[in-house]
Design a protein around this motif. Structure first.
Motif, PDB file in Angstrom:
ATOM      1  N   TYR A   1       0.832  -1.201   0.000  1.00  0.00           N
ATOM      2  CA  TYR A   1       0.000   0.000   0.000  1.00  0.00           C
ATOM      3  C   TYR A   1       0.873   1.260   0.000  1.00  0.00           C
ATOM      4  O   TYR A   1       0.670   2.166  -0.806  1.00  0.00           O
TER       5      TYR A   1
ATOM      6  N   GLU B   1       1.345   4.219  -2.812  1.00  0.00           N
ATOM      7  CA  GLU B   1       1.120   5.631  -2.461  1.00  0.00           C
ATOM      8  C   GLU B   1       2.313   6.482  -2.902  1.00  0.00           C
ATOM      9  O   GLU B   1       2.137   7.532  -3.504  1.00  0.00           O
TER      10      GLU B   1
ATOM     11  N   ASP C   1      -2.671   3.811  -8.504  1.00  0.00           N
ATOM     12  CA  ASP C   1      -3.998   3.564  -7.952  1.00  0.00           C
ATOM     13  C   ASP C   1      -3.857   2.663  -6.736  1.00  0.00           C
ATOM     14  O   ASP C   1      -3.046   1.737  -6.724  1.00  0.00           O
ATOM     15  N   ASN C   2      -4.639   2.941  -5.723  1.00  0.00           N
ATOM     16  CA  ASN C   2      -4.500   2.206  -4.470  1.00  0.00           C
ATOM     17  C   ASN C   2      -5.881   1.865  -3.927  1.00  0.00           C
ATOM     18  O   ASN C   2      -6.271   2.296  -2.856  1.00  0.00           O
ATOM     19  N   ILE C   3      -6.624   1.088  -4.689  1.00  0.00           N
ATOM     20  CA  ILE C   3      -7.968   0.686  -4.284  1.00  0.00           C
ATOM     21  C   ILE C   3      -7.931  -0.810  -4.001  1.00  0.00           C
ATOM     22  O   ILE C   3      -7.437  -1.599  -4.800  1.00  0.00           O
ATOM     23  N   TRP C   4      -8.468  -1.187  -2.854  1.00  0.00           N
ATOM     24  CA  TRP C   4      -8.422  -2.573  -2.398  1.00  0.00           C
ATOM     25  C   TRP C   4      -9.827  -3.094  -2.143  1.00  0.00           C
ATOM     26  O   TRP C   4     -10.699  -2.364  -1.705  1.00  0.00           O
TER      27      TRP C   4
ATOM     28  N   SER D   1     -12.080   0.028  -0.707  1.00  0.00           N
ATOM     29  CA  SER D   1     -11.539   1.205  -0.040  1.00  0.00           C
ATOM     30  C   SER D   1     -10.176   1.595  -0.592  1.00  0.00           C
ATOM     31  O   SER D   1      -9.418   0.740  -1.054  1.00  0.00           O
ATOM     32  N   SER D   2      -9.875   2.874  -0.506  1.00  0.00           N
ATOM     33  CA  SER D   2      -8.530   3.354  -0.835  1.00  0.00           C
ATOM     34  C   SER D   2      -7.776   3.725   0.440  1.00  0.00           C
ATOM     35  O   SER D   2      -6.673   4.249   0.374  1.00  0.00           O
TER      36      SER D   2
END
Length: 103
Positions: free
Chosen positions: A68, A72, A77-80, A96-97
């Protein structure tokens, strides 16, 4: 069949089998994280895949957080998506991000 039908088992199977991991390029980055209120001891994950082979309950919380943070820092993109492996049948899926939400 049990290894293919349960999400956590499928993730472990793909990560621990070199041939499968090379073939499954379509498989998204995945981590197995156990609830923090479990009474069963959970082994923290380490680099590599040995923890997945040697421990039935290896928690990849730290590996997830490292990934993560790397995303960042790189502006990726950092959507899980967090899904329960407890047979919730689609209930309680979280998108969620924010890294703290799935943990």
């Amino acid at each position: 069949a049990d290894k293919l039908c349960r999400k956590a088992s499928l993730v472990k199977l793909i990560k621990t089998n070199l041939e499968l991991s090379e073939l499954c390029t379509w498989f998204p980055e995945s981590h197995v994280i156990y609830p923090t209120n479990l009474k069963t001891a959970v082994a923290p994950a380490q680099n590599g895949i040995a923890h997945l082979i040697n421990s039935s309950k290896s928690d990849e919380r730290e590996v997830f957080l490292a990934s993560y943070n790397r995303r960042e820092e790189n502006g990726e993109d950092n959507i899980w998506i967090a899904k329960s492996s407890a047979g919730a049948k689609g209930e309680g899926i979280l998108i969620s991000s924010d890294a703290s939400q799935p943990l």
